[in-house]
Design an enzyme around this catalytic site. Structure first.
Site, PDB file in Angstrom:
ATOM      1  N   ASP A 146       1.046  -1.263  -0.123  1.00 30.33           N
ATOM      2  CA  ASP A 146      -0.044  -0.061  -0.057  1.00 30.33           C
ATOM      3  C   ASP A 146       0.886   1.259  -0.010  1.00 30.33           C
ATOM      4  O   ASP A 146       0.344   2.336  -0.524  1.00 30.33           O
ATOM      5  CB  ASP A 146      -0.967   0.041   1.066  1.00 30.33           C
ATOM      6  N   ASP A 183      -2.516   5.350  -3.127  1.00 32.42           N
ATOM      7  CA  ASP A 183      -1.936   4.259  -2.231  1.00 32.42           C
ATOM      8  C   ASP A 183      -1.164   3.416  -3.400  1.00 32.42           C
ATOM      9  O   ASP A 183      -1.660   3.408  -4.526  1.00 32.42           O
ATOM     10  CB  ASP A 183      -2.973   3.448  -2.002  1.00 32.42           C
ATOM     11  N   HIS A 218      -7.799  -0.347  -4.187  1.00 32.75           N
ATOM     12  CA  HIS A 218      -6.542  -1.105  -4.610  1.00 32.75           C
ATOM     13  C   HIS A 218      -6.883  -2.064  -5.786  1.00 32.75           C
ATOM     14  O   HIS A 218      -8.154  -2.958  -5.603  1.00 32.75           O
ATOM     15  CB  HIS A 218      -5.973  -1.914  -3.407  1.00 32.75           C
ATOM     16  N   ASP A 276      -5.475  -4.384  -7.027  1.00 36.21           N
ATOM     17  CA  ASP A 276      -4.936  -5.850  -7.040  1.00 36.21           C
ATOM     18  C   ASP A 276      -6.104  -7.159  -6.782  1.00 36.21           C
ATOM     19  O   ASP A 276      -5.748  -8.293  -6.565  1.00 36.21           O
ATOM     20  CB  ASP A 276      -3.572  -6.291  -6.387  1.00 36.21           C
ATOM     21  N   CYS A 336      -0.893  -7.908  -1.218  1.00 40.13           N
ATOM     22  CA  CYS A 336      -1.100  -6.821  -0.363  1.00 40.13           C
ATOM     23  C   CYS A 336       0.059  -7.148   0.751  1.00 40.13           C
ATOM     24  O   CYS A 336       0.696  -5.813   1.094  1.00 40.13           O
ATOM     25  CB  CYS A 336      -2.332  -6.603   0.407  1.00 40.13           C
TER      26      CYS A 336
END
Length: 422
Positions: A170, A254, A303, A305, A407
């Site tokens: 992140d 992020d 995010h 991913d 992550c």
């Protein structure tokens, strides 16, 4: 599919572009040292002694320990986050907008306090085992510092307590031999960089580039204080309109919003990443890299991913519940897009900070090996059908803290070269 080799010698080679950058860097040595001295909060009155004792030496490109161009080249060194001391973020407007409604009572009860102790202990044990597996597979594992995240801090613009150093993905983005610290949008993560600074300074002294994006003030102007979201229907409507809780008051992003594929990097506007942040990255990485803004029909974008995960040259996973609005450009480039199976995480398992689609938040060790959750047997079969060996590890309790394998890690070094795949 277009695939062009642009630099010879891999991560440890000396490419023409990087050699030019090194020559330019030597020409600006005096300025760099002054900037470093004035910006380093740790140097203080001991700066002269530290420069003598730990002076930054000129490092050859092939010796730099930091180098990663994509998500799938052979992984050699990685940072793995820590679950220890993790705290639930205070239930502020930016957190509320990013979390699903069924989790709001959890934040109202635990916000500013530790995650449930028993659950946290299991998460710590799982991540330790993840580190063991990575080492067994030949990967060097590094860890952030242990920090007390319960401390309350006050800036001229807000007061908050901390969160954790669990998800290095992140906050840190590695592009080539450069480490970029992200200007994250949550107030509870304002000082998260402190857990990683010892590692970053070590990499810097050994030759890595180190960039800190403009630190946001996180004043009230960064957030839509009246963000009109109460139901899932509200989320879908706002997402379709491109409206998010973060405004364009100042850059924020992020690092987990960026997905790397050599010269092309893909990013989405989300609850924690605004267009100013994307534009900052675009200008910073030009002309060597092209940043593509893409979007998904995701009611809670945060995010990339867990929605779009590139697992090989011209090969990506796409969440079947979150179609990509620009999917045709990938097909035109000759890419193969694979839709992973429905996650097998039990319905009663707490997912306080994310959805079950962390199942596709996998980490590639190379083009033929992938870390996959032990219980995700359907996903394992999918990878086997692609000729990729699943390495099974269980991090279910760690998932509850908001991240899967991708992550919980940031790859520092992958053995490969800068290429074009798009």
């Amino acid at each position: 599919m277009l695939r062009i080799k642009c630099l010879r010698g891999g991560c440890r080679g000396t490419g023409t572009i990087h050699l030019f950058g090194a020559m330019l860097g030597r020409a600006l040595t005096g300025w760099t040292q002054k900037a470093f001295q004035s910006s380093s909060s740790t140097a203080g009155s001991q700066v002269q002694g530290k420069l003598v004792q730990d002076h930054v030496t000129e490092t050859k490109e092939q010796d730099c320990p930091v180098c990663s161009y994509n998500e799938w080249d052979p992984l050699e060194e990685v940072i793995v986050g820590r679950a220890e001391n993790s705290h639930v973020p205070p239930f502020t407007v930016e957190v509320k907008a990013s979390m699903y409604e069924n989790c709001w009572p959890f934040y109202q009860k635990y916000g500013g306090h530790s995650f449930p102790e028993d659950h946290l202990k299991k998460a710590v044990a799982e991540i330790e085992e993840l580190c063991n597996v990575l080492r067994y597979e030949g990967v060097t594992v590094r860890r952030p510092e242990l920090i007390d995240w319960s401390q309350v801090y006050t800036t001229p613009d807000f007061t908050s307590s901390g969160m954790y150093a669990a998800m290095p993905r992140d906050i840190l983005l590695v592009v080539g031999n450069e480490i970029i610290e992200a200007p994250m949008a949550w107030r509870s993560r304002f000082f998260e960089y402190r857990a990683y600074r010892p590692l970053i300074k070590e990499y810097f002294r050994k030759g890595a580039k180190w960039t800190t994006a403009p630190k946001p003030t996180m004043s009230d102007d960064l957030y839509d204080q009246d963000y009109p979201m109460q139901t899932l229907a509200d989320r879908h409507k706002l997402a379709a309109q491109g409206k998010f809780v973060t405004t364009e008051h100042e850059p924020c992003f992020d690092a987990a919003e960026f997905m790397r594929a050599g010269m092309d990097i893909f990013v989405q506007r989300s609850q924690v990443t605004n267009y100013m942040g994307i534009e900052w990255m675009r200008r910073h990485l030009a002309p060597d890299y092209k940043v593509h803004t893409i979007s998904f029909r995701d009611p809670n974008a945060m995010h990339i991913d867990g929605t779009f995960n590139i697992i090989g040259p011209g090969l990506a996973l796409l969440n079947p519940e979150r179609p990509c609005d620009q999917i045709d450009m990938f097909y035109k480039a000759g890419w193969t897009i694979v839709k992973p199976p429905t996650p097998m995480i039990p319905d009663d398992h707490p997912m306080w900070m994310s959805s079950k689609w962390l199942s596709m938040n996998v980490l590639m060790l190379d083009e033929k090996r992938v870390l996959v959750e032990s219980n995700e047997t359907s996903l394992q079969k999918m990878f086997e059908s692609l000729g990729i060996k699943p390495i099974k590890v269980s991090i279910l309790h760690a998932n509850s803290l908001g991240g899967g394998f991708h992550c919980w890690t940031t790859d520092i070094r992958r053995r490969g070269t800068l290429q074009s795949y798009f």
